[in-house]
Design an enzyme around this catalytic site. Structure first.
Site, short mmCIF file in Angstrom:
data_model
loop_
_atom_site.label_atom_id
_atom_site.label_comp_id
_atom_site.label_asym_id
_atom_site.label_seq_id
_atom_site.Cartn_x
_atom_site.Cartn_y
_atom_site.Cartn_z
N LEU A 46 0.76 -1.30 0.06
CA LEU A 46 -0.01 -0.09 -0.04
C LEU A 46 1.10 1.44 0.03
O LEU A 46 1.84 1.21 0.65
CB LEU A 46 -0.83 0.02 1.25
CG LEU A 46 -2.27 -0.95 1.39
CD1 LEU A 46 -2.67 -0.66 2.53
CD2 LEU A 46 -2.93 -0.85 0.03
N ASP A 47 0.54 2.17 -0.74
CA ASP A 47 1.32 3.24 -0.67
C ASP A 47 1.25 4.04 0.76
O ASP A 47 0.62 3.81 1.76
CB ASP A 47 0.40 4.62 -1.35
CG ASP A 47 0.48 4.30 -2.81
OD1 ASP A 47 1.01 3.27 -3.22
OD2 ASP A 47 -0.57 4.87 -3.31
N ARG A 48 2.57 4.58 0.85
CA ARG A 48 2.84 5.13 2.38
C ARG A 48 1.83 6.06 3.14
O ARG A 48 1.46 5.88 4.14
CB ARG A 48 4.26 5.76 2.41
CG ARG A 48 4.78 6.26 3.85
CD ARG A 48 5.94 6.62 3.98
NE ARG A 48 6.55 6.60 5.24
CZ ARG A 48 8.04 6.60 5.45
NH1 ARG A 48 8.80 6.49 4.63
NH2 ARG A 48 8.39 6.61 6.75
N ARG A 76 -6.02 6.92 -6.65
CA ARG A 76 -5.47 8.43 -6.55
C ARG A 76 -5.52 9.02 -8.07
O ARG A 76 -6.15 10.24 -8.34
CB ARG A 76 -4.17 8.51 -6.03
CG ARG A 76 -4.04 7.83 -4.54
CD ARG A 76 -2.87 7.52 -3.99
NE ARG A 76 -1.90 8.77 -3.87
CZ ARG A 76 -0.62 9.01 -3.39
NH1 ARG A 76 -0.09 7.82 -3.08
NH2 ARG A 76 -0.24 10.24 -3.47
N THR A 129 -1.19 5.80 2.73
CA THR A 129 -2.62 5.13 2.88
C THR A 129 -2.70 4.14 3.90
O THR A 129 -1.48 3.58 4.37
CB THR A 129 -2.59 4.22 1.41
OG1 THR A 129 -2.61 5.19 0.41
CG2 THR A 129 -4.12 3.45 1.21
#
Length: 229
Positions: free
Chosen positions: A66-68, A169, A70
Site C-alpha cells: 500500500l502507498d505510504r 488516486r 494510505t
C-alpha cells in the site's frame, strides 16, 4: 472480528501458521526503501519472533503493498508455500479489494465505472490517467459508489478491477475528485499527519493453504472525518 493490538502498535486482523494480516497505519512503509525507515515487514517479523520465541531469522513474505500515505489491509505470508500461492492469487486477480476514499468534490454520478489508461512517471513517482491508450500505458478499471455525504466531503466505496500504480488516486483526480490530503494528485492542502484519506477497507480471498474463504475488514484510522462514516 477480533482485532489484536500489541506492544508494537500492530493491529492484527488475522493470524495463523501460514499468513498474518495487519491494518497498516498512515506513514508506515510496507517494505524497506531509500528512506531507511523501519518497514512494516520488519515490525511484523519482530512481533512474530517475540511472540513465538523464534531463534534466528523469521520468514515473512511481502505479497502486496500500500502507498505510504494510505492505511488499511496488508497481507504477509509466513511460509514460502503460502507466499507462492498468495502471489498467484493476487497476480490472477482472485481477490476482492474494497477501498474507502474521502473527496471534496462530488463526482458527477453517484456510482460509476471508471476506465483509464495509466502511464507511470518514474521520476516524480506519479501516474497520469488518460482516456485513450498512450504509449507505455496500462488499462485501469474501478467502480465507485458514494456511500455518505459528509460536511464538505463525500465518502466513496471503491472496488478495484485492476491493480495499477496509484490507480485510485490518479483515476479519482482525473474526474476532478482528488482524495483529501493528496497534494500529489491535486488536493489543495495536506492532512496534519501527512497521509491521505484512502483506506484499504476490505479484502476477500481464499486462504492459500486451508482453502477457507477469508473476508477481512480493517477499521479506519480514528479522526473526525473517518469516524463520521
Amino acid at each position: 472480528m477480533k482485532i489484536v493490538s500489541n506492544k508494537s502498535n500492530l493491529q492484527i486482523l488475522h493470524e495463523d501458521n501460514h499468513i498474518i494480516v495487519v491494518n497498516k497505519r498512515v506513514g508506515d512503509i510496507v517494505q524497506g526503501d531509500k528512506t531507511g525507515d523501519q518497514p512494516l515487514s520488519e515490525i511484523v517479523k519482530e512481533y512474530i519472533k517475540d511472540k513465538y520465541n523464534k531463534p534466528g531469522e523469521v520468514f515473512l513474505g511481502v505479497v502486496h503493498r500500500l502507498d505510504r500515505p494510505t492505511s488499511g489491509i496488508v497481507v504477509f505470508a509466513r511460509t514460502s508455500k503460502a507466499l507462492m500461492r498468495l502471489n498467484e492469487l493476487f497476480s490472477n486477480r482472485e481477490t476482492q479489494k474494497t477501498y474507502w476514499a474521502v473527496v471534496k468534490n462530488k463526482p458527477s454520478k453517484n456510482s460509476d465505472t471508471l476506465v483509464h489508461f495509466l502511464k507511470r512517471n518514474e521520476k516524480n513517482n506519479t501516474s497520469k490517467a488518460h482516456l485513450k491508450e498512450v504509449p507505455e500505458s496500462k488499462k485501469a478499471s474501478l467502480e465507485y459508489t458514494i456511500i455518505k455525504e459528509l460536511n464538505n466531503y463525500f465518502a466513496l466505496e471503491i472496488n478495484l478491477h485492476t491493480g495499477r500504480h496509484h490507480q485510485i488516486r490518479a483515476q479519482l483526480a482525473a474526474i476532478g475528485c482528488p482524495i483529501k490530503g493528496d497534494l500529489k494528485y491535486g488536493f489543495d492542502r495536506s492532512n496534519p499527519d501527512g497521509g491521505i484519506h484512502l483506506h484499504a477497507r476490505k479484502l476477500v480471498f481464499i486462504h492459500p493453504v486451508t482453502k477457507v474463504k477469508l473476508e477481512l475488514i480493517a477499521p479506519t484510522p480514528s479522526d473526525a472525518i473517518w469516524n463520521s462514516i
